[in-house]
Design a protein around this motif. Structure first.
Motif, mmCIF file in Angstrom:
data_model
loop_
_atom_site.group_PDB
_atom_site.id
_atom_site.type_symbol
_atom_site.label_atom_id
_atom_site.label_comp_id
_atom_site.label_asym_id
_atom_site.label_seq_id
_atom_site.Cartn_x
_atom_site.Cartn_y
_atom_site.Cartn_z
ATOM 1 N N TRP A 17 0.840 -1.201 0.000
ATOM 2 C CA TRP A 17 0.000 0.000 0.000
ATOM 3 C C TRP A 17 0.876 1.253 0.000
ATOM 4 N N PHE A 18 1.896 1.278 0.846
ATOM 5 C CA PHE A 18 2.794 2.428 0.882
ATOM 6 C C PHE A 18 3.510 2.602 -0.457
ATOM 7 N N GLN A 19 3.912 1.485 -1.066
ATOM 8 C CA GLN A 19 4.593 1.571 -2.357
ATOM 9 C C GLN A 19 3.654 2.153 -3.415
ATOM 10 N N ALA A 20 2.388 1.712 -3.403
ATOM 11 C CA ALA A 20 1.415 2.212 -4.368
ATOM 12 C C ALA A 20 1.136 3.703 -4.165
ATOM 13 N N GLU A 21 1.252 4.183 -2.922
ATOM 14 C CA GLU A 21 1.026 5.599 -2.632
ATOM 15 C C GLU A 21 2.264 6.448 -2.910
ATOM 16 N N GLY A 22 3.336 5.820 -3.380
ATOM 17 C CA GLY A 22 4.569 6.553 -3.631
ATOM 18 C C GLY A 22 5.303 6.919 -2.355
ATOM 19 N N ASN A 23 4.933 6.265 -1.247
ATOM 20 C CA ASN A 23 5.567 6.522 0.049
ATOM 21 C C ASN A 23 5.427 7.989 0.461
ATOM 22 N N TYR A 24 4.346 8.621 0.030
ATOM 23 C CA TYR A 24 4.080 10.010 0.398
ATOM 24 C C TYR A 24 2.594 10.151 0.719
ATOM 25 N N ILE A 25 2.279 10.652 1.930
ATOM 26 C CA ILE A 25 0.890 10.838 2.372
ATOM 27 C C ILE A 25 0.683 12.331 2.571
ATOM 28 N N ASP A 26 0.063 12.990 1.604
ATOM 29 C CA ASP A 26 0.026 14.445 1.556
ATOM 30 C C ASP A 26 -0.631 15.071 2.782
ATOM 31 N N ALA A 27 -1.820 14.609 3.176
ATOM 32 C CA ALA A 27 -2.549 15.240 4.281
ATOM 33 C C ALA A 27 -1.737 15.182 5.571
ATOM 34 N N ILE A 28 -1.117 14.047 5.832
ATOM 35 C CA ILE A 28 -0.333 13.886 7.062
ATOM 36 C C ILE A 28 0.953 14.691 6.984
ATOM 37 N N ASP A 29 1.595 14.682 5.831
ATOM 38 C CA ASP A 29 2.865 15.393 5.682
ATOM 39 C C ASP A 29 2.680 16.895 5.866
ATOM 40 N N ARG A 30 1.632 17.452 5.302
ATOM 41 C CA ARG A 30 1.403 18.893 5.424
ATOM 42 C C ARG A 30 1.018 19.268 6.849
ATOM 43 N N SER A 31 0.239 18.407 7.512
ATOM 44 C CA SER A 31 -0.122 18.670 8.911
ATOM 45 C C SER A 31 1.123 18.639 9.790
ATOM 46 N N ALA A 32 2.023 17.701 9.527
ATOM 47 C CA ALA A 32 3.260 17.603 10.295
ATOM 48 C C ALA A 32 4.127 18.835 10.093
ATOM 49 N N GLU A 33 4.154 19.348 8.869
ATOM 50 C CA GLU A 33 4.947 20.542 8.583
ATOM 51 C C GLU A 33 4.400 21.746 9.343
ATOM 52 N N THR A 34 3.079 21.846 9.433
ATOM 53 C CA THR A 34 2.454 22.949 10.171
ATOM 54 C C THR A 34 2.754 22.852 11.660
ATOM 55 N N LEU A 35 2.639 21.639 12.220
ATOM 56 C CA LEU A 35 2.907 21.450 13.643
ATOM 57 C C LEU A 35 4.374 21.717 13.964
ATOM 58 N N ALA A 36 5.278 21.288 13.085
ATOM 59 C CA ALA A 36 6.706 21.482 13.330
ATOM 60 C C ALA A 36 7.053 22.963 13.467
ATOM 61 N N ALA A 37 6.313 23.817 12.750
ATOM 62 C CA ALA A 37 6.579 25.258 12.808
ATOM 63 C C ALA A 37 6.257 25.826 14.186
ATOM 64 N N ASP A 38 5.409 25.118 14.958
ATOM 65 C CA ASP A 38 5.025 25.588 16.294
ATOM 66 C C ASP A 38 5.972 25.092 17.380
ATOM 67 N N LEU A 39 6.872 24.168 17.043
ATOM 68 C CA LEU A 39 7.789 23.613 18.033
ATOM 69 C C LEU A 39 9.136 24.332 17.969
ATOM 70 N N TYR B 273 -2.149 11.839 18.792
ATOM 71 C CA TYR B 273 -3.144 12.809 19.261
ATOM 72 C C TYR B 273 -3.390 13.881 18.205
ATOM 73 N N GLU B 274 -2.316 14.443 17.684
ATOM 74 C CA GLU B 274 -2.432 15.600 16.799
ATOM 75 C C GLU B 274 -3.100 15.263 15.462
ATOM 76 N N PHE B 275 -2.792 14.084 14.914
ATOM 77 C CA PHE B 275 -3.276 13.732 13.571
ATOM 78 C C PHE B 275 -4.220 12.537 13.602
ATOM 79 N N GLU B 276 -4.936 12.398 14.686
ATOM 80 C CA GLU B 276 -5.834 11.243 14.825
ATOM 81 C C GLU B 276 -6.855 11.189 13.699
#
Length: 465
Positions: free
Chosen positions: A150-172, A234-237
């Motif tokens: 499944w991860f291989q078929a998705e190109g090993n990139y999950i857009d919604a989670i990756d962008r949310s993580a980038e936003t949260l990282a800016a707050d840390l 918690y953050e990306f449930e």
């Protein structure tokens, strides 16, 4: 009738790219396959950037985006299908491909679809080959196989989670990652405590007491990853739940494994935010040690993160990544390149990743060529994870990271290799490798006819056709 293409004048960007990469006009023209005078005209906006030059730019500088991203990607996919050396037919030139797209766009799309279907069939053949080797007769994939595919078929990139993580990282706090993660967990009512142990348990979470105990013997980067792994639950449930629901995975075990895999992915994306990590990787020419120091990550974490940089319109360099254990089993794999790994079992014995397992903490580099003629430059490093106890042996394995030869200028580990020079001939798996002159062959290709000559002795006691 196909509408005329907009003429693309972005000479200033091309000139800035050349200056940023410290290339002379002659060197840049050589990489793009055009004359110096033509390059000078493009840079001065006297001539537009044509499709052929766009393709060359996309291949030589994949971290840059010129013109319409979708159109460039379509052209690249069509050229890839028309020039794949693995297809037994005469290759088409790029000029013919471009005319084909302009004159017969539906036919070009059909060719790309057929080529992608052929590649999927080759991947299925690799899976069947591995199941044959493992003695499995069960037609249904195991849960971990299903999640891996499944991860291989998705190109090993999950857009919604990756962008949310980038936003949260800016707050840390980027200068105190562990403290920032602990503070954020405390906001969720979670207390982080140290836990002594022999290394068999990395962490334990008590949901009733909302207490996360982390092994005190872990290095800082492993501790940070475990804190991030708990925080993203918690953050990306909601985001992770939606991805699992949309995954199409049927079994409860597969869905649970996917949930854990998504949390691992999110933790890596939080510690190594997409934009900052991609830009830094380009700046240091994908030097893993410099990346891990900059982001407080482990060597393996930084390698793995590089293989996930597949955001549409902002892709990173297309890499393959894998982890191999002492027995030669590929325990983690992903490829954004044409190179594909055996789904189970081991990899080609001529690949230097096997040697790296036995030589920890030393980086090995290799120039390799697949049976279809595609060449790769790769690095591998053997790693040892201490167990924390004399009674438990440490974990030993190697990680490998590589890209196609045409990207060698952006890959620091390729500096000691000579592009176009001699390359080690490797394959994916003996059962589907067509090489007839390999001294390391373990068994003949599947469905091949064996030829035995009792009067001729060689390293491999048979031929095949």
């Amino acid at each position: 009738m196909t509408p005329p293409r907009r003429r693309l004048f972005e000479g200033f960007r091309l000139r800035e790219l050349r200056r940023r990469t410290e290339l002379s006009q002659a060197a840049m023209a050589g990489r793009l396959g055009i004359s110096v005078s033509y390059l000078s005209q493009i840079e001065n906006n006297d001539r537009p950037i044509t499709d052929i030059v766009l393709v060359a730019l996309s291949r030589e500088f994949p971290l840059e985006a010129f013109g319409d991203v979708d159109e460039s990607a379509s052209l690249l996919r069509t050229i890839d299908a028309a020039t794949d050396a693995g297809v037994p037919a005469e290759r088409m030139g790029e000029a013919d491909v471009r005319r084909g797209i302009e004159q017969q766009p539906l036919l070009a799309k059909r060719m790309v679809a057929l080529h992608e279907a052929w590649r999927r069939s080759q991947e299925q053949l690799r899976v069947l080959d591995d199941r044959y080797d493992s003695g499995s007769t069960d037609a249904a994939p195991l849960p971990w196989e299903e999640v891996r595919d499944w991860f291989q078929a998705e190109g090993n990139y999950i857009d919604a989670i990756d962008r949310s993580a980038e936003t949260l990282a800016a707050d840390l706090d980027p200068h105190r990652p562990n403290r920032g993660l602990e503070d954020r967990l405390r906001w969720h009512g979670v207390q982080v405590v140290a836990q002594d142990g022999d290394g068999s348990e990395l962490s334990r979470f008590d949901p009733r007491a909302r207490r996360l105990a982390v092994n005190s013997a872990l290095p800082p980067e492993s501790r940070a990853f475990l804190l991030a792994h708990r925080l993203v639950r918690y953050e990306f449930e909601n985001e992770m739940r939606q991805v699992v629901e949309d995954s199409g995975l049927a079994s409860p075990a597969s869905r649970e494994l996917l949930s854990i895999g998504l949390a691992n992915y999110a933790a890596g994306a939080l510690l190594m935010p997409y934009g900052a990590f991609r830009d830094t990787a380009r700046e240091v020419r994908h030097d893993i040690d410099r990346l891990r120091q900059r982001f407080g990550a482990s060597f393996e974490q930084a390698c793995h993160r590089l293989s996930t940089l597949q955001r549409p319109g902002a892709q990173g360099l297309p890499f393959f990544f894998c982890r191999v254990d002492m027995a030669g089993n590929v325990t983690k794999r992903h490829s954004a390149t044409r190179l594909q790994f055996a789904a189970l079992g081991g990899a080609c014995p001529l690949w230097m990743v096997h040697e790296a397992v036995a030589i920890p903490d030393r980086i090995l580099v290799q120039h390799a060529e697949m049976p279809d003629g595609t060449r790769y430059v790769s690095m591998a490093k053997g790693l040892v994870k201490p167990s924390g106890s004399y009674a438990r042996p440490p974990r030993r394995y190697a990680v490998a990271l590589g890209c196609e030869e045409l990207h060698a200028a952006d890959f620091v580990y390729a500096d000691d290799l000579r592009p176009g020079g001699a390359a080690t001939p490797i394959g994916t798996s003996c059962r589907i490798c067509p090489r007839g002159d390999c001294d390391q062959r373990a068994f003949p290709p599947a469905a091949s006819a064996i030829a035995i000559d009792p009067d001729r002795r060689s390293v491999v006691p048979y031929g095949f056709r």
